[in-house]
Design an enzyme around this catalytic site. Sequence first.
Site, PDB file in Angstrom:
ATOM      1  N   CYS A   1       4.856 -12.489   0.517  1.00 12.96           N
ATOM      2  CA  CYS A   1       5.641 -12.938   1.663  1.00 12.96           C
ATOM      3  C   CYS A   1       7.144 -12.766   1.365  1.00 12.96           C
ATOM      4  CB  CYS A   1       5.321 -14.402   1.951  1.00 12.96           C
ATOM      5  SG  CYS A   1       5.932 -14.980   3.546  1.00 12.96           S
TER       6      CYS A   1
ATOM      7  N   CYS B   1       2.069 -16.992   4.858  1.00 13.95           N
ATOM      8  CA  CYS B   1       1.249 -16.282   3.878  1.00 13.95           C
ATOM      9  C   CYS B   1       0.909 -17.216   2.717  1.00 13.95           C
ATOM     10  CB  CYS B   1       2.030 -15.100   3.296  1.00 13.95           C
ATOM     11  SG  CYS B   1       2.302 -13.762   4.450  1.00 13.95           S
TER      12      CYS B   1
ATOM     13  N   CYS C   1       7.290 -14.119   7.397  1.00 21.70           N
ATOM     14  CA  CYS C   1       7.494 -12.672   7.231  1.00 21.70           C
ATOM     15  C   CYS C   1       6.878 -11.875   8.378  1.00 21.70           C
ATOM     16  CB  CYS C   1       6.943 -12.190   5.895  1.00 21.70           C
ATOM     17  SG  CYS C   1       5.136 -12.035   5.867  1.00 21.70           S
TER      18      CYS C   1
ATOM     19  N   CYS D   1       2.420 -14.592  10.277  1.00 23.85           N
ATOM     20  CA  CYS D   1       3.102 -15.458   9.320  1.00 23.85           C
ATOM     21  C   CYS D   1       4.467 -15.864   9.898  1.00 23.85           C
ATOM     22  CB  CYS D   1       3.293 -14.725   7.983  1.00 23.85           C
ATOM     23  SG  CYS D   1       4.406 -15.574   6.834  1.00 23.85           S
TER      24      CYS D   1
ATOM     25  N   GLY E   1     -21.645  -7.970 -12.539  1.00 27.80           N
ATOM     26  CA  GLY E   1     -22.161  -9.121 -11.818  1.00 27.80           C
ATOM     27  C   GLY E   1     -23.075 -10.019 -12.629  1.00 27.80           C
TER      28      GLY E   1
END
Lengths: 291, 239, 259
Positions: free
Chosen positions: A277, A271, A249, A246, A37
């Site tokens: 997808c 998606c 899909c 979605c 970080g």
Amino acid sequence: MNAPEPALQTGYNFAYLDEHTKRMIRRALLKAVAIPGYQVPFGSREMPLPYGWGTGGIQVTAALIGPDDVLKVIDQGADDTTNAVNIRSFFARVAGVATTTSTTDATLIQTRHRIPETPLAEGQILVFQVPIPEPLRWLEPRETETRTMHALREYGLMHVKLYEDIVRHGRIATTYDYPVIVNDHYLMRPSPIPKFDNPKLHRNPALMLFGAGREKRVYAVPPYTDVRSLDFDDHPFSVERWEEPCALCGSTETYLDEIILDDQGQRMFVCSDSEYCATRQEAGHKGEMAA
Amino acid sequence: MPNLPTLGVRRLGKQFTLHTQGGARIPVLDEISFDVDHGECLVLDGPSGAGKSTLLRCLYANYLPTQGEIWVREAGSPGRIDIVLATPQQIVELRRTTISYVSQFLRVIPRVSALDIVAEPAQRLGCAAAEARDKAAALLARLNLPERLWQLPPATFSGGEQQRVNIARGFIAERPLMLLDEPTASLDAINRNMVVSLIREACARGAAIVGIFHDAEVRDAVATRRLPVQPGIAAALAA
Amino acid sequence: MKPGKLLLQVRDLSKYYGNRVGCERVSFDLFPGEVLCIAGESGSGKSTLLQTLAFELRPNSGSVCYDLRGEGLTDLARLPDASLRELWRTDWGFVRQNPRDGLRMRVSAGANIGERLMAIGERHYGDIRLQAQDWLRTVEIDEARLDEAPTSFSGGMQQRLQIARNLVTRPRLVFMDEPTAGLDVSVQARFLDLLRRLTSELNLAVILVTHDLAVARLLAHRLIVMRQGRVVETGLTDQVLDDPHHPYTQLLVSSVLTA
């Protein structure tokens, strides 16, 4: 949808950058991995594309990629947008590496603004393109001060921003680049990924590296590192949800993009991760607007 | 241990050095010694310019004596403190618990009502706010300050009205030592008499009082003892 | 105010800018609840002294010791940066002359007040907001303005907001640099009265820099008069103002216009 990649072009060092530069970047990355970080300064080079198009991510990728790597590049989840296509073909030309759209097949994935839906595995590297690495810049313009704040973990200011969000919107309205605490120390901007992807940062088996070319910083979340999204006790962190699956899909588990279909306001949700997808559709999952 | 008087002044001297006027030295007080015990009202006598107010201000630590000692018995404590050598913190505490000072002039605190200005010293001695206000109201009523003025800041009051606020503020806290510098200067006869009563009541409850009174009648009415203060050398020279 | 345990002990404190004297050989003690005023004309070193006392500027020599909670009298020079900064935002407060230096002008009044709470780890939005509301009321700002940024506030309100923003962590010592200098006289009175009330209610020690002797008389128990970086006179406020001994103090006092 895979167009053939251009052939290896001679006259460039492998992966464009010279070896000294790569070594310098790798050293910075090693430090970044050692201090999860923490923003490590590095000598960012001029790249053959403008700032804001992923110069930081490209340099990290160039420093790490080897001839045996398999590269995937996504932009907002899609493999076929201009940015993704160009970066992929760039490395095909200057490194001659194999490319793929498959998250599972890739050893190295450079991404702009998403983490793939397919879970990543040990050994994979995800490289993020970062516009502004400093999460405290919004309220504290002095670099000397923000560095001290990081060193001493003085992050109350970040909560001031979230507080302001709730004041103005009734909830934490930050939906992307949502601030996180890495390994219980450093406050980090996860780059403009949707907050939907924040939980994927937590204890991810893959190595995640972040490169900011203009700001000349790299940082890292090593595999299996704790990553916690900031919040308030009475306004806990939560991710976006959609009321419909979605349209292609039928997935109810993924980050969806809204697509406007006509001037009458017809729209569909699909998606954002195009490869995920497509893979689901191939496996027989169907949404209500699937062909 | 013998019971020491509330106030003991020993060989007190005060001289001013005016640096803005070429370092001129003005001796005002010299070799002044006296005691004041509880229940006494000592009146300072002498013509104007003799240094009576200067003496009183020294007793309040408002002026710093050039020499001598000023021993004050602190409220609630058997010991005495020489306020000439006391720390500022000790003096602030003495002023809260032990010494009252009433001058002719009210130092107005912006925005604070007459009632609250009067109630403040009692509150600072631990009196509850409501109780302090009741006591303040009673005092202001006795001093005939019209009730419509109580809730107003005294900045716009007349001289006499301000002075009555000041007197009430000085008398509300029952401190053992009271210093009064012409408290009746601009009062009418009725209010003057009321102040005389307040002074007598303070003596009766055991306060030691040192006062300067322009008015011979008031002087005679309250004095249990008198101290002549001689004009200083400067005044003599100036004459 | 009862003289209790020593809160701040300053000994021979000096700060130089190259060869120039910022402040030199300043010593004093401060007790809980005491209001100490540093007076003097512009350039006398008042503000330098204030910043050096708070260790915002590092002294060249001398020491500042503070009665740290749980630690007792501690030399600030030996304090790690992290602890010093924690002291700044918890047990100490700072009220600046210019509200832009003491407030975050782009965030709401509530966030300004809540900042210190969030810095010490409070994570309940509703609680933070309630506390901010309470403090707005205490400093006489309409609670309805909780969500407004201080840019929409008057000068007097901005200074009062600075007070609230600092007092929310119940500091024991507040540093103030000319807090009334930018205010109209009428607004000043309200601010001074509020300050007077809060210092006594909260037993707050204050070190206040001002060039205004009337402000000093109204608020301060004690007064330090500075000239050319040095303390020329110090003592009870009314004693220094009514019976000044040093030539400079006499000049300063006699130069004041009385209304």
